[in-house]
Design a protein around this motif. Structure first.
Motif, PDB file in Angstrom:
ATOM      1  N   GLU A  96     -11.288   3.612   3.877  1.00 53.82           N
ATOM      2  CA  GLU A  96      -9.875   3.286   4.110  1.00 53.82           C
ATOM      3  C   GLU A  96      -9.111   4.575   3.870  1.00 53.82           C
ATOM      4  O   GLU A  96      -9.114   5.108   2.756  1.00 53.82           O
ATOM      5  N   SER A 132      -6.193   3.519   9.143  1.00 43.88           N
ATOM      6  CA  SER A 132      -5.184   2.889   8.299  1.00 43.88           C
ATOM      7  C   SER A 132      -4.814   1.546   8.900  1.00 43.88           C
ATOM      8  O   SER A 132      -4.246   1.484   9.989  1.00 43.88           O
ATOM      9  N   ASP A 164      -2.653  -0.516   7.654  1.00 46.62           N
ATOM     10  CA  ASP A 164      -1.203  -0.705   7.550  1.00 46.62           C
ATOM     11  C   ASP A 164      -0.471  -0.088   8.734  1.00 46.62           C
ATOM     12  O   ASP A 164       0.464  -0.677   9.275  1.00 46.62           O
ATOM     13  N   GLU A 165      -0.891   1.113   9.121  1.00 47.72           N
ATOM     14  CA  GLU A 165      -0.254   1.795  10.255  1.00 47.72           C
ATOM     15  C   GLU A 165      -0.889   1.420  11.592  1.00 47.72           C
ATOM     16  O   GLU A 165      -0.455   1.905  12.642  1.00 47.72           O
ATOM     17  N   LYS A 166      -1.952   0.586  11.564  1.00 46.66           N
ATOM     18  CA  LYS A 166      -2.704   0.228  12.765  1.00 46.66           C
ATOM     19  C   LYS A 166      -3.120   1.492  13.519  1.00 46.66           C
ATOM     20  O   LYS A 166      -2.934   1.626  14.721  1.00 46.66           O
TER      21      LYS A 166
END
Length: 198
Positions: free
Chosen positions: A95, A130, A132-134
């Motif tokens: 990740e 990421s 979260d940021e795709k």
């Protein structure tokens, strides 16, 4: 008297013979049972534990994997692998962003991320993922890799100087200058013809 004593002796001899035969049979049965039903020693199973390396924001780290591969882990990234990681089992989870200098082996080096999977046989590459940021990027500096993207059924093979990335919900295969994406491991960030927001 002599005949009587002889008959008694013969009876006692028959009794002792029968007793010895029974004792021998019993001893043989006990030995066989002991051999067949003997408890085998229970060997303790090797406990496989999860190893996690996390780099805080504002820092970066480099270390050697048990198979001899070198890893540079970027700021705010986490790498997870099993304690039995070796030349036969080379699976890990990422990740964030990491640069890998993978040693060649009989089994592929697998980098699992939330956005896709990268399969390496021996190469230098950068992987950024990421959830979260795709955002997902794989950039190959040397060698070749296979990328399996969760949103695409087909596998994509990358050669040196190529990058696959997820941008605006679409996958793009690009020819890039690899140093723009790998120089962070030397503490440099290189911008070349980038827009100011970038």
């Amino acid at each position: 008297i002599s005949r009587k004593e002889t008959a008694t002796a013969k009876r006692q001899l028959r009794f002792f013979r029968w007793g010895f035969a029974a004792a021998a049979a019993l001893a043989l049965a006990l030995l066989t049972a002991n051999f067949l039903f003997k408890e085998q020693p229970v060997l303790p199973k090797e406990v496989v534990q999860t190893q996690t390396v996390t780099v805080p924001y504002g820092a970066r780290s480099s270390f050697m994997m048990p198979d001899g591969s070198q890893v540079w882990l970027n700021s705010g990234s986490t790498l997870t692998y099993a304690s039995d990681f070796n030349h036969r089992n080379r699976n890990l989870d990422l990740e964030g962003e990491a640069f890998f200098d993978v040693v060649k082996g009989d089994h592929p080096f697998i980098i699992n991320t939330a956005m896709g999977q990268v399969e390496v046989t021996g190469t230098r590459l950068n992987v950024k993922s990421s959830i979260d940021e795709k955002r997902f990027e794989t950039t190959v500096e040397r060698g070749s890799v296979n990328v399996h993207c969760h949103q695409i059924q087909d596998m994509c093979s990358l050669k040196p100087g190529q990058q696959i990335r997820l941008a605006h919900g679409k996958w793009e295969l690009l020819k890039v200058e690899t140093e723009l994406f790998t120089s962070w491991k030397e503490g440099k960030i290189i911008f070349r013809k980038e827009y100011l927001p970038e």
